[in-house]
Structures are given as structure tokens and as C-alpha cells.
Design an enzyme around this catalytic site. Structure first.
Site, mmCIF file in Angstrom:
data_model
loop_
_atom_site.group_PDB
_atom_site.id
_atom_site.type_symbol
_atom_site.label_atom_id
_atom_site.label_comp_id
_atom_site.label_asym_id
_atom_site.label_seq_id
_atom_site.Cartn_x
_atom_site.Cartn_y
_atom_site.Cartn_z
ATOM 1 N N LYS A 117 0.849 -1.200 0.000
ATOM 2 C CA LYS A 117 0.000 0.000 0.000
ATOM 3 C C LYS A 117 0.878 1.241 0.000
ATOM 4 O O LYS A 117 1.922 1.268 0.663
ATOM 5 C CB LYS A 117 -0.878 0.030 1.265
ATOM 6 N N GLY B 296 -25.699 0.745 0.302
ATOM 7 C CA GLY B 296 -24.737 1.519 -0.481
ATOM 8 C C GLY B 296 -24.941 1.263 -1.963
ATOM 9 O O GLY B 296 -24.850 0.121 -2.411
#
Ligand code: NAI
Length: 364
Positions: free
Chosen positions: A94, A189
Site C-alpha cells: 500500500k 450503499g
């Protein structure tokens, strides 16, 4: 200067290894460039000598440097699990760029400086776009580094396809058939993933199926209702309590928590949101209530499959990506079988399977 105070009086940087998030990371590197204002962390959780480690780059304001480091560690670790169970032989990584607090920073210069740091890792870290990184930023990075991916613009579509396939695998496990016709759903969502899942479900579910939807963005709910008139909008706080076969969290993290576990009436929880379980005990609690939990990082790996394909191949071939994404339901079937045999929640089985894979990589 980076300033960390990870349980130590003097803010000793080496104490990072004492953070619970550290988990024996292969590499944690820090970049700080006064000229451009760049301050960034690149974390590589596991590295396979044969393949670079993959993980998108996030550009975010954190309350402290330490919070940025923790986020980088958590997210790179998650990528190792996701890649391993998607059948990709890359380790997880990351990049986190700490959004500058000072004015007068030229974003393009900062992004260029970041991409130059990516190059220092010599192609062992490949990155793309996560929260806060625009397509323009990505184009800027690409001019500086070859180790940037995410230009085919198809990854979210494959995330939704992977979630849909996961829902079907879970239906097979619980009801003995993967058929979505006549089943009922509650989708939390309605963004790229939730909306994508709905588009795949709506037709095959058929006119009798009940599909409840919610979003905190009410305009988005209206647009969805106009496009898919049979959906039943409900308030965001009510979506997890619907009497349905499948509850699908596709918003933010933490959908499965102490409160929601008591309220969920679905037989299956299968969605695309990252980090749905607030902790492992939440997965155990669902299991105790005989609710099948589909591990999030298995279900939502379709996007990673697509970008990995982009990295490996000079041109895009939809059928090839779709074929690679079939690994997702296959893996789920193995996870469900082990979960059944050992009476352990699927999330723990998935973790164990992934760890066996990436801990078996030779030391780079
Ligand atoms: P998005 O930003 O397009 O959509 C998220 C939607 O959730 C928005 O419409 C937002 O208003 C809504 N929302 C936020 N809080 C809510 C709540 N409490 N109740 C109901 N709705 C709420 O994001 P996207 O790309 O669809 O991602 C959704 C989830 O999937 C995130 O957790 C993301 O990390 C994860 N994910 C996404 C991937 C992708 O390819 N886009 C890949 C893997 C994971």
C-alpha cells in the site's frame, strides 16, 4: 521529520514493529521531500520474489503521522489476503501519501516526487488509484514511473461481478441452488459496487423478488429507483434488519458490528465493502446465529484480478479477466466446505488459507 510515538516515550521509529498492525511487514519505507512537500509511506506486507507486490495509493488527511502509518500497514496486509485467495501470486502492499497541511504545494510536483520514490523500489511495488487519487494524478505518475496501473477502467465492473458470483456461491451453499430468481436482497450503499451488483441482480432476480436498497445519498437512491422501479428504498439505519435471504454491505467498513448482528435477519451476508467485520468475534457471532458470512476480501477481489491482468498483459481481453475472476466462487466453495466440516466461521477459514499461501512464498 516524521514523528511517531508508538507507545514509546521518545517516539522511536523502530517501535513501529510493536504496532499490532505491523504483522512482520517485509518493508515499511518513508519518503519525505521538502521541495515538493511529499510525505509518504510505502508498506509491503509480503513479497513474492517472482511477482511484484500490489497495492493502490491513497491520498488522505490523517490526524497524525502514526494514523497514516497504521492505515498503510492495515491496508497492505489486507491486500496480501485478497491477492492470495484470488489466486494471484503477488504479495500485498500500500502507498499512503499524507495530505500536506501547508499551502502552496503544487500537487503535480508532489505526485511526481511520489512516483519517483515508487521507482526506487525497482518494480517490486506496483500501484494504482485508491481514495484521494484522481485519474489526472495517475496520468502524472505514469509519466514518471512504469509501475503504475489502473488505466483500463474496468476494475470496478469486475468487483461487482465478483460480488455477484459470490452471492450465487453463497445461495448454493445455503439453499442448494445458485439461482437468484425469486430471492430477496438488501443492498447497503448504491455506489460503484452496490449499484453494479444491483444491475447484475435486477433482471435475473425476476419480478417477484424483493430488493431493498439504501444509501445516505438520497439523490442517488432516487436515480436508482427511476432506473430500477421495482427496488424498495429503505432508510439507511433499517437496511440490515430486512427480512431477506441476502444482506449485501456495499458502503463503508464496519457494517457487521454488535448492533447489526442482533438485527440481521438474512441467511447470508455477502457484499463488496472492505472490512465489514468490526473484529473476528463479529464473524464468530454471525456463525453462531447460522448466518453465512462471505469473507469480504474474497468477494471483492474482482477489481484486483482486473488490474493484475492489466499488469501482466499488453492488451485488454474481457473474457480472460472474466475467466480469472472465476477463481472467486471456486475459492468460496472451498472455504464453505471447510467451514462446514470444522464448524468455524468462513472468515477464519479464509484467513488461514491465505496465510498458508503467502507465508509459503520464498524469502525475497
Ligand atoms: P462509492 O463511493 O462509489 O459508493 C459507496 C456508496 O455508499 C455511496 O453511494 C455512499 O453514499 C454510500 N454510503 C456510505 N455510507 C452509507 C451508509 N451508512 N448506508 C448506506 N449507504 C452508504 O464506493 P464503491 O467503489 O462502490 O465502494 C464501496 C465499498 O466497496 C467500499 O468499502 C470499498 O472500499 C469497497 N471496494 C470497492 C472496490 C471497487 O472496485 N470500487 C474494490 C474493492 C472494495
Amino acid at each position: 521529520m516524521f514523528g511517531f510515538n508508538a507507545n514509546s516515550a521518545n517516539g522511536d521509529v523502530t517501535k513501529i514493529r510493536e504496532l499490532p498492525e505491523f504483522d512482520d511487514h517485509a518493508l515499511v519505507s518513508f519518503a519525505e521531500d521538502e521541495a515538493s512537500g511529499l510525505r509518504a509511506i510505502i508498506a509491503v506486507h509480503r513479497a513474492n520474489p517472482d511477482v511484484p507486490s500490489f497495492g493502490a495509493t491513497r491520498f488522505w488527511h490523517y490526524a497524525s503521522d502514526l494514523e497514516g502509518v497504521k492505515d498503510a500497514l492495515r491496508l497492505s496486509r489486507l491486500m496480501s489476503y485478497k491477492a492470495a485467495l484470488a489466486g494471484l501470486k503477488c504479495g500485498g502492499a500500500k502507498g499512503v501519501i499524507l495530505a500536506p497541511k501547508t499551502n502552496g504545494i503544487v500537487r503535480k510536483k508532489l505526485i511526481e516526487a511520489y512516483a519517483a520514490r515508487v521507482n526506487i523500489l525497482g518494480g517490486r511495488f506496483v500501484t494504482g488509484t485508491d481514495v484521494g487519487i484522481s485519474q489526472e494524478d495517475l496520468d502524472t505518475m505514469r509519466r514518471v514511473s512504469r509501475n503504475i496501473i489502473g488505466f483500463n477502467d474496468n476494475s470496478t465492473e469486475f468487483t461487482a461481478i465478483g460480488v455477484f458470483e459470490s452471492v450465487k456461491a453463497a445461495l448454493q451453499e445455503v439453499f442448494g441452488s445458485p439461482d437468484v430468481a425469486g430471492r430477496s436482497f438488501a443492498i447497503q450503499g448504491l455506489g460503484k459496487v452496490g449499484g453494479g451488483l444491483l444491475s447484475l441482480l435486477y433482471g435475473p432476480a425476476g419480478p417477484e423478488a424483493k430488493i431493498y436498497v439504501s444509501d445516505i445519498d438520497l439523490e442517488r437512491v432516487e436515480r436508482i429507483k427511476a432506473k430500477y422501479p421495482r427496488v424498495i428504498p429503505v432508510a439507511p439505519e433499517a437496511i440490515d434488519a430486512q427480512e431477506v435471504d441476502v444482506f449485501s454491505p456495499c458502503a463503508l467498513s464496519g457494517a457487521i458490528n454488535k448492533k447489526s448482528i442482533e438485527r440481521i435477519k438474512a441467511k447470508i451476508v455477502a457484499g463488496g465493502a472492505n472490512n465489514q467485520l468490526t473484529d473476528e468475534a463479529s464473524g464468530d457471532a454471525l456463525h453462531a446465529r447460522k448466518i453465512l458470512y462471505v469473507p469480504d476480501y474474497v468477494a471483492n477481489a474482482g477489481g484486483l484480478v482486473a488490474v493484475f491482468d492489466e499488469y501482466q498483459n499488453p492488451s485488454y481481453d474481457r473474457a480472460r479477466v472474466a475467466q480469472a475472476a472465476q477463481h472467486i466462487p471456486e475459492t468460496l466453495r472451498k472455504i464453505f466446505a471447510e467451514s462446514r466440516a470444522e464448524n468455524i466461521t468462513p472468515s477464519r477459514i479464509a484467513n488461514r488459507m491465505a496465510e498458508r499461501i503467502f507465508n509459503g512464498y520464498p524469502v525475497a
